[in-house]
Design a protein around this motif. Structure first.
Motif, PDB file in Angstrom:
ATOM      1  N   ALA A 148       5.793  92.566  30.982  1.00 52.09           N
ATOM      2  CA  ALA A 148       5.478  93.488  32.067  1.00 52.09           C
ATOM      3  C   ALA A 148       4.451  92.905  33.032  1.00 52.09           C
ATOM      4  O   ALA A 148       4.609  93.001  34.251  1.00 52.09           O
ATOM      5  CB  ALA A 148       4.962  94.813  31.485  1.00 52.09           C
ATOM      6  N   VAL A 149       3.406  92.285  32.517  1.00 49.55           N
ATOM      7  CA  VAL A 149       2.339  91.792  33.385  1.00 49.55           C
ATOM      8  C   VAL A 149       2.851  90.669  34.280  1.00 49.55           C
ATOM      9  O   VAL A 149       2.682  90.689  35.511  1.00 49.55           O
ATOM     10  CB  VAL A 149       1.140  91.322  32.542  1.00 49.55           C
ATOM     11  CG1 VAL A 149       0.056  90.733  33.435  1.00 49.55           C
ATOM     12  CG2 VAL A 149       0.564  92.481  31.736  1.00 49.55           C
ATOM     13  N   ALA A 150       3.494  89.659  33.680  1.00 51.04           N
ATOM     14  CA  ALA A 150       3.959  88.509  34.466  1.00 51.04           C
ATOM     15  C   ALA A 150       5.039  88.927  35.454  1.00 51.04           C
ATOM     16  O   ALA A 150       5.012  88.545  36.641  1.00 51.04           O
ATOM     17  CB  ALA A 150       4.473  87.421  33.532  1.00 51.04           C
ATOM     18  N   ALA A 151       6.020  89.722  34.997  1.00 55.76           N
ATOM     19  CA  ALA A 151       7.121  90.097  35.886  1.00 55.76           C
ATOM     20  C   ALA A 151       6.627  90.989  37.025  1.00 55.76           C
ATOM     21  O   ALA A 151       7.039  90.825  38.181  1.00 55.76           O
ATOM     22  CB  ALA A 151       8.210  90.815  35.087  1.00 55.76           C
ATOM     23  N   SER A 152       5.750  91.928  36.727  1.00 55.20           N
ATOM     24  CA  SER A 152       5.241  92.789  37.803  1.00 55.20           C
ATOM     25  C   SER A 152       4.368  92.003  38.776  1.00 55.20           C
ATOM     26  O   SER A 152       4.327  92.320  39.969  1.00 55.20           O
ATOM     27  CB  SER A 152       4.456  93.956  37.207  1.00 55.20           C
ATOM     28  OG  SER A 152       3.380  93.480  36.403  1.00 55.20           O
ATOM     29  N   ALA A 153       3.668  90.975  38.290  1.00 55.86           N
ATOM     30  CA  ALA A 153       2.893  90.128  39.210  1.00 55.86           C
ATOM     31  C   ALA A 153       3.825  89.395  40.168  1.00 55.86           C
ATOM     32  O   ALA A 153       3.547  89.303  41.385  1.00 55.86           O
ATOM     33  CB  ALA A 153       2.050  89.141  38.415  1.00 55.86           C
ATOM     34  N   VAL A 154       4.943  88.869  39.661  1.00 50.58           N
ATOM     35  CA  VAL A 154       5.925  88.209  40.536  1.00 50.58           C
ATOM     36  C   VAL A 154       6.494  89.209  41.535  1.00 50.58           C
ATOM     37  O   VAL A 154       6.655  88.910  42.732  1.00 50.58           O
ATOM     38  CB  VAL A 154       7.032  87.566  39.689  1.00 50.58           C
ATOM     39  CG1 VAL A 154       8.147  87.032  40.570  1.00 50.58           C
ATOM     40  CG2 VAL A 154       6.455  86.445  38.826  1.00 50.58           C
ATOM     41  N   ALA A 155       6.803  90.411  41.066  1.00 50.05           N
ATOM     42  CA  ALA A 155       7.325  91.430  41.972  1.00 50.05           C
ATOM     43  C   ALA A 155       6.303  91.778  43.052  1.00 50.05           C
ATOM     44  O   ALA A 155       6.657  91.955  44.232  1.00 50.05           O
ATOM     45  CB  ALA A 155       7.709  92.675  41.182  1.00 50.05           C
ATOM     46  N   GLY A 156       5.051  91.895  42.661  1.00 54.13           N
ATOM     47  CA  GLY A 156       4.021  92.199  43.647  1.00 54.13           C
ATOM     48  C   GLY A 156       3.881  91.096  44.687  1.00 54.13           C
ATOM     49  O   GLY A 156       3.745  91.377  45.890  1.00 54.13           O
ATOM     50  N   LEU A 157       3.914  89.843  44.260  1.00 51.61           N
ATOM     51  CA  LEU A 157       3.829  88.737  45.220  1.00 51.61           C
ATOM     52  C   LEU A 157       5.023  88.732  46.171  1.00 51.61           C
ATOM     53  O   LEU A 157       4.872  88.472  47.373  1.00 51.61           O
ATOM     54  CB  LEU A 157       3.746  87.407  44.467  1.00 51.61           C
ATOM     55  CG  LEU A 157       2.452  87.146  43.696  1.00 51.61           C
ATOM     56  CD1 LEU A 157       2.556  85.843  42.912  1.00 51.61           C
ATOM     57  CD2 LEU A 157       1.267  87.077  44.658  1.00 51.61           C
ATOM     58  N   ALA A 158       6.216  89.028  45.640  1.00 54.97           N
ATOM     59  CA  ALA A 158       7.393  89.066  46.508  1.00 54.97           C
ATOM     60  C   ALA A 158       7.279  90.181  47.539  1.00 54.97           C
ATOM     61  O   ALA A 158       7.579  89.986  48.730  1.00 54.97           O
ATOM     62  CB  ALA A 158       8.649  89.247  45.656  1.00 54.97           C
ATOM     63  N   ALA A 159       6.829  91.352  47.100  1.00 52.61           N
ATOM     64  CA  ALA A 159       6.680  92.459  48.042  1.00 52.61           C
ATOM     65  C   ALA A 159       5.619  92.156  49.101  1.00 52.61           C
ATOM     66  O   ALA A 159       5.796  92.453  50.292  1.00 52.61           O
ATOM     67  CB  ALA A 159       6.335  93.735  47.281  1.00 52.61           C
ATOM     68  N   LEU A 160       4.509  91.565  48.678  1.00 53.26           N
ATOM     69  CA  LEU A 160       3.471  91.218  49.649  1.00 53.26           C
ATOM     70  C   LEU A 160       3.968  90.190  50.655  1.00 53.26           C
ATOM     71  O   LEU A 160       3.657  90.270  51.849  1.00 53.26           O
ATOM     72  CB  LEU A 160       2.247  90.681  48.907  1.00 53.26           C
ATOM     73  CG  LEU A 160       1.393  91.701  48.152  1.00 53.26           C
ATOM     74  CD1 LEU A 160       0.274  90.997  47.410  1.00 53.26           C
ATOM     75  CD2 LEU A 160       0.808  92.714  49.121  1.00 53.26           C
ATOM     76  N   THR A 161       4.725  89.214  50.173  1.00 54.66           N
ATOM     77  CA  THR A 161       5.254  88.207  51.089  1.00 54.66           C
ATOM     78  C   THR A 161       6.200  88.837  52.107  1.00 54.66           C
ATOM     79  O   THR A 161       6.176  88.492  53.308  1.00 54.66           O
ATOM     80  CB  THR A 161       5.987  87.121  50.288  1.00 54.66           C
ATOM     81  OG1 THR A 161       5.105  86.581  49.309  1.00 54.66           O
ATOM     82  CG2 THR A 161       6.455  86.007  51.195  1.00 54.66           C
ATOM     83  N   ALA A 162       7.014  89.776  51.647  1.00 51.49           N
ATOM     84  CA  ALA A 162       7.959  90.421  52.558  1.00 51.49           C
ATOM     85  C   ALA A 162       7.242  91.260  53.606  1.00 51.49           C
ATOM     86  O   ALA A 162       7.459  91.099  54.816  1.00 51.49           O
ATOM     87  CB  ALA A 162       8.930  91.281  51.748  1.00 51.49           C
ATOM     88  N   VAL A 163       6.398  92.172  53.167  1.00 48.67           N
ATOM     89  CA  VAL A 163       5.716  93.066  54.109  1.00 48.67           C
ATOM     90  C   VAL A 163       4.766  92.278  55.006  1.00 48.67           C
ATOM     91  O   VAL A 163       4.662  92.525  56.208  1.00 48.67           O
ATOM     92  CB  VAL A 163       4.978  94.174  53.338  1.00 48.67           C
ATOM     93  CG1 VAL A 163       4.243  95.093  54.295  1.00 48.67           C
ATOM     94  CG2 VAL A 163       5.960  94.968  52.502  1.00 48.67           C
TER      95      VAL A 163
END
Length: 884
Positions: free
Chosen positions: A279-294
Motif C-alpha cells: 500500500a505505501v509504495a504503490a500509493s506513493a507511485v500513484a501520488g507522484l503520477a497524479a502530481l505530475t499530471a496536475v
C-alpha cells in the motif's frame, strides 16, 4: 452418613486432578531433561563425532529434474532445427501432418503422464508442447501467410497462444508451466497491435497501461502463486513504462500526458487499496503520477516563473491527506508482521456496516500519498534555496574594499521571485502541524524566507541590512524565549523509548486488566521454585505460554526526552548567528553601517549571554567579545590609529573580559576570558612591528594577568602568565636599549625565582633545594659562566667567582645541596678558566717528558689509595644526599 458425590461433581473433580497430574508431569519431564543436560554434557558433545553415513551429492528429485530439463531442452533444439532447416524440403501435406502429430502428441502426452503420477515428466513434455506451438505459429506465417505484417501477425498469434495456453493450463491444473507462460504471452497483443497500427509513443503507453491493468486484475483475482508473480512483474514493468512515458509527455504535451498519468494513478491506487502489503509504495507511485499530471497542466496554463509554485501547491494539498482522521484514524489497526496490518484493519473498519464516520483511506495509502506530496514539496524547497544562499553568503564573498561605499553586484538577479512564495507556502503548511519537527522546520523556513527576500525583490542596501539585523534579533529572541512556539507540543522521546519499542515497558492496550499479585494458569508459581533434588531449574513454561515471557529480565533504558523549547531554541539560535555574521559582513561596505551592525550584534549577543541557558550563553558571550573587538578595530580605523596604537587599544578587550569574568558564572567566565586572551595575543602580534610598543603591550598584558591572579580560581595560571609577560616585557625593553649583557636578562628572573623559592621553603621545610633555588640560580650562573669563558676582561670572571663562592658557602652553611653543587661547580669552572693561561704557559716551559711522567705518578697514587678514595667518594655522596 453417605459422602458419595454426585456423578457430575465427581467427574469434574477427577478431570481437575488429571489436569494437575498432567501439569506436574510436564514440569518433572522438563526438569529431568535439564538434569540430564547438566550431568552428562560429554554425551551431547561426543554426538557429532559419530561417523555419519555418506551424503549423496544430489537428491533423486533434483537428479530427475535435471534429466527432464536436459531432455526437454534437447527436444526443443531439435524442433527448432527441424522447423528452420528441414521444413522447406517437405511438401504441404507432410508439413501439416508433422505439425498436427508432433504438437498434438506433445500436448496430449501430459494427460496420460499425470494419470500415472509422473508430474515432473508431464511438466517437461508440456513445456515442449508449448514451444512447438510457438514454432507452429512461426511456420504458419512463413508458409501460409508470408505477406502478413510481422507485428500484426505476432500480436494476433500471441493472443491466440495466450488463450490456448490458458485453456490448456486450466484443464490440466496440476501443470505449473502453462498458465504463467500464458500470462507472459498476453503482454504482447495490445502493444504490438498498436505498433502494427502505426500508433505513436502515446498509444503504445496506453496499450501498456491497459495490459498492466489486466495484469493487476490477474494478481487480485487468481490463486496460483506463479501466475500472480508473473502478472505482478509484468504489471510493474509495463505500468512503469506507461507512467514514465506520461511523465515525459507532461513536459512536452501536458494535455496528452495528464490522462495517461491519472489513469495509471487510479489503477495503482486501486491496487494499493486491495493489496495492503504494497500500500505505501504503490500509493506513493500513484501520488507522484497524479502530481505530475496536475502540475503539468498548471505549468502549461501559468507563466514559467509560477511552474514550481504550482507543483508545490499540489504537493502540499496531496500531503494533507495524512491529516484525514487526525493523522491516525480510528480504523487504523496495529501493524502486524507484514507491516501493513494497519492498512487492512483501517480499510475494514472504515467499510464496516453501521459506521457513523466517513470512509477513510487506510493508513498505508495515506502514508504513501503524503510521502509523495512531501517529497515533491521538498524538491520545490530545494529549488527555492539559491536566493537564501545568495542572501546569506553574498556579503561574505566580498568583492569591494571595506568602507568603500560601493556594493558588490547582486547574485541570482534573474532567479524567479516566486521562490519566496514557495518558502511562504511551505512555512504556512508546517506551521499548522502540532509536531516538534514541523515547528522546527517552520522556524527554519521563516528564517530562510527573511534571508531570501532582499535577493528576490532586489531591496536597497539599507533595507537589506535592516532586514538582516531584524532577522538576527528575532531569531536570537526566539532562542532565549521559545515559549510561544511550544504551545501544543510535548517532549519527544527518542525511538528507544517510544511505545512498543525495545527497552520500553508499555502495556498492551488490548490486554484485559489484571489485579496486582494475580497469577495466571500460564505462569504457575511452582514452576521456578527450587526443589530438594538440586539447584533451581529454569522455569517450565505452561501450555500456550510464549517463550519470550520466560526470558530473563533486562534493565530497560529510557532515552532522554527532547524538550520542545530546547530544540526550537537551538534551531533559532543557529539561524540567528548565521544572520549576524552575514549582517556584519554586509555592513562593512559603509562606515556608519559597520558601527550600527556591530553595536546591534553586540547588544543582542550580550542579551543572550545574560538571559540564555546551556551552551548558548557561552557561545553568545564569546561572540559578544568578538563584536566588541570589531568595534575597537572600527574606532581605531576611524581615528586613524597606526598599528601599534591599535594594538594598545585592543588590550581594552582582555581587560574588560577579565573584569567581567569575576562576576559571570564559571563556564561563561572561562570562555569569555579565553576569547579575551586570544584578542590579547592578536594585539601582541600587531604590536610586534614596533618593539618598544611591544614591550609596553606585554607589560600591560602582565598587569591584566596580575589583576586576574587576585581571584582564587585563576591564581595559579594567571600568576605564572603575569610573570612570563613581565619577563618578556623586560627582555624586549632591554633589547630595544641594545643591552647585550646576559646578567641584565637573567637577574630579572633570578631574583623573583629565589624569592618564590625562599617562601616555598618557609611553608614547606621538607621541599628540595633543587625545586626552590635550582631554577633561579641556574638562570643566572650558567649564562654568566658561558659569557665569562669568552670574556677577555677580568671583571666578569671575578664577580662570577665571588658570587659562586658566596653561593657555595651558603649551601655548606645551611646544608642546601643545590647551592653547594651549583656554586661549587661554577666556582671550579670559573677558576679553571682563570688558571688555564698560566697552566698552558707552565706546561709549555716544562720538558716534554715531564707531563706524561706526572700523569703516571698521579695514576699510581690513585691506584694505590683506590680503596680510601672510594670510601671518601661514598662519604661525600652520602653527605650531599643528606642535604636538601
Amino acid at each position: 452418613m453417605d459422602n458419595t458425590l454426585p456423578p457430575a461433581d465427581e467427574l469434574v473433580l477427577v478431570d481437575r486432578e488429571l489436569a494437575q497430574l498432567d501439569t506436574r508431569r510436564s514440569q518433572l519431564l522438563a526438569r529431568r531433561a535439564w538434569l540430564i543436560q547438566v550431568l552428562y554434557p560429554p554425551v551431547a558433545a561426543a554426538a557429532p563425532l559419530r561417523p555419519r553415513p555418506p551424503v549423496a551429492d544430489s537428491t533423486p528429485r533434483s537428479a530427475q529434474n535435471v534429466l527432464l530439463t536436459l531432455g526437454g531442452t534437447l527436444l526443443t533444439i531439435a524442433a527448432v532445427a527441424f522447423t528452420l532447416v528441414s521444413w522447406g524440403s517437405m511438401g504441404l501435406g507432410a508439413r501439416a501432418t508433422v505439425l498436427a502429430v508432433v504438437t498434438g502428441a506433445a500436448l496430449a502426452a501430459p494427460v496420460a503422464l499425470l494419470r500415472r503420477g509422473l508430474v515432473s515428466t508431464a511438466e517437461a513434455v508440456a513445456a515442449l508442447g508449448l514451444v512447438l506451438m510457438v514454432l507452429d505459429a512461426y511456420a504458419l506465417h512463413r508458409v501460409a501467410l508470408p505477406e502478413t505484417d510481422g507485428l500484426g501477425y505476432t500480436a494476433v498469434a500471441s493472443a491466440v497462444l495466450a488463450a490456448a495456453w490458458t485453456a490448456y493450463g486450466s484443464a490440466l491444473s496440476r501443470l505449473r508451466i502453462p498458465l504463467p507462460v500464458a500470462v507472459a504471452a498476453a503482454q504482447l497483443p495490445l502493444p504490438l497491435g498498436v505498433l502494427a497500427a502505426g500508433g505513436g509513443s502515446t498509444a503504445f503507453a496506453w496499450a501498456a497501461l491497459l495490459t498492466a491493468t489486466a495484469d493487476a486484475a490477474v494478481v487480485l483475482w487468481t490463486r496460483p502463486v506463479a501466475v500472480r508473480i508473473t502478472a505482478g512483474a509484468a504489471a510493474t514493468a509495463l505500468g512503469g513504462w506507461a507512467l514514465l512515458t506520461g511523465g515525459w509527455l507532461s513536459l512536452v504535451s501536458p494535455w496528452s500526458g495528464a490522462p495517461l498519468l491519472l489513469a495509471g494513478a487510479a489503477v495503482t491506487l486501486y491496487g494499493a487499496w486491495r493489496v495492503p502489503a504494497f500500500a505505501v509504495a504503490a500509493s506513493a507511485v500513484a501520488g507522484l503520477a497524479a502530481l505530475t499530471a496536475v502540475g503539468g497542466l498548471l505549468r502549461s496554463a501559468l507563466p514559467a516563473d509560477w511552474a514550481v509554485p504550482g507543483y508545490v501547491l499540489c504537493a502540499l494539498a496531496l500531503a494533507s491527506v495524512w491529516r484525514l482522521g487526525g493523522g491516525a484514524a480510528a480504523g487504523d489497526g496495529v501493524p502486524g508482521p507484514g507491516g501493513n496490518g494497519s492498512a487492512a484493519a483501517g480499510g475494514a473498519a472504515s467499510r464496516g456496516a453501521g459506521s457513523d464516520t466517513a470512509v477513510l483511506p487506510p493508513r498505508g495509502i495515506r502514508l504513501g500519498l503524503a510521502g509523495a506530496g512531501a517529497g515533491v514539496a521538498a524538491l520545490g524547497l530545494v529549488w527555492a534555496l539559491p536566493p537564501v544562499a545568495a542572501g546569506l553568503l553574498g556579503p561574505v564573498a566580498r568583492t569591494t574594499d571595506v568602507w568603500s561605499g560601493e556594493h558588490a553586484a547582486r547574485a541570482l538577479t534573474s532567479f524567479p521571485a516566486t521562490a519566496v512564495l514557495v518558502l511562504a507556502v511551505a512555512l504556512a503548511a508546517l506551521a499548522t502541524l502540532p509536531r516538534l519537527w514541523a515547528r522546527c522546520g517552520a522556524l527554519v523556513l521563516a528564517w530562510a524566507l527573511l534571508t531570501a527576500l532582499p535577493v528576490s525583490f532586489e531591496l536597497p542596501y539599507a533595507a537589506t541590512l535592516a532586514l538582516q539585523l531584524f532577522t538576527t534579533a528575532a531569531a536570537l529572541w526566539i532562542a532565549v524565549r521559545p515559549g510561544p512556539l511550544t504551545r501544543g507540543l510535548r517532549a519527544v522521546t527518542a525511538p528507544a523509548g517510544h511505545p512498543g519499542a525495545p527497552g520500553t515497558d508499555t502495556p498492551d492496550p488490548h490486554a484485559a486488566p489484571r489485579e496486582a499479585g494475580a497469577t495466571t494458569p500460564e505462569a504457575p508459581a511452582a514452576a521456578s521454585a527450587p526443589t530438594a533434588a538440586g539447584p533451581a531449574a529454569p522455569p517450565v513454561p505452561g501450555p500456550g505460554t510464549p517463550w519470550a515471557a520466560w526470558a530473563p529480565s533486562r534493565p530497560r533504558a529510557q532515552a532522554p526526552a527532547v524538550e520542545p523549547g530546547t530544540a526550537l531554541g537551538w534551531t533559532a539560535y543557529v539561524g540567528g548567528l548565521a544572520s549576524a555574521v552575514s549582517a556584519v559582513a554586509l555592513a562593512l561596505d559603509v562606515r556608519g553601517a559597520t558601527f550600527a551592525a556591530l553595536g546591534v550584534v553586540l547588544a543582542l549577543l550580550a542579551g543572550v549571554a545574560v538571559l540564555g541557558t546551556d551552551a548558548r550563553r557561552v557561545v553568545s558571550a564569546c561572540g559578544a567579545v568578538l563584536a566588541a573587538t570589531g568595534l575597537v578595530f572600527a574606532v581605531a580605523a576611524t581615528a586613524g590609529f597606526e598599528d601599534h596604537w591599535t594594538a594598545l587599544a585592543l588590550l581594552l578587550v582582555p581587560a574588560a573580559t577579565a573584569g567581567l569574568g569575576s562576576r559571570a558564572p564559571r563556564p561563561v567566565a572561562l570562555a569569555v576570558e579565553i576569547t579575551g586572551g586570544a584578542v590579547g595575543v592578536l594585539a601582541l602580534g600587531i604590536a610586534a612591528s614596533r618593539p618598544a610598543f611591544l614591550a609596553l603591550a606585554l607589560a600591560l598584558s602582565g598587569v591584566i594577568a596580575a589583576a586576574t591572579a587576585v581571584r582564587p580560581e585563576r591564581r595559579r595560571f594567571a600568576s605564572w602568565t603575569a610573570a612570563v609577560l613581565f619577563l618578556l616585557a623586560t627582555w624586549v625593553r632591554l633589547a630595544v636599549w641594545d643591552v647585550t649583557t646576559p646578567e641584565a636578562y637573567a637577574l630579572p628572573v633570578t631574583v623573583p625565582a629565589l624569592a618564590v623559592g625562599f617562601l616555598r621553603r618557609r611553608r614547606d621545610p621538607e621541599a628540595s633545594s633543587w625545586t626552590a633555588y635550582g631554577p633561579g640560580l641556574a638562570v643566572t650562573l650558567l649564562p654568566s659562566l658561558l659569557a665569562a669563558w669568552t670574556d677577555p676582561e677580568w671583571a666578569r670572571p671575578l664577580a662570577l667567582g665571588v658570587a659562586a663562592l658566596v653561593v657555595t658557602l651558603l649551601g655548606a652553611r645551611f646544608r642546601l645541596q643545590a647551592l653547594l653543587v651549583l656554586g661549587g661547580a661554577v666556582l671550579a669552572l670559573d677558576g679553571l678558566h682563570e688558571l688555564a693561561p698560566y697552566v698552558v704557559q707552565a706546561v709549555g716551559a716544562l720538558p716534554r717528558w715531564l707531563p706524561p711522567a706526572l700523569a703516571g705518578l698521579l695514576l699510581l697514587a690513585v691506584g694505590a689509595t683506590y680503596e680510601q678514595r672510594l670510601r671518601d667518594a661514598r662519604r661525600l655522596r652520602e653527605r650531599l644526599a643528606r642535604m636538601r
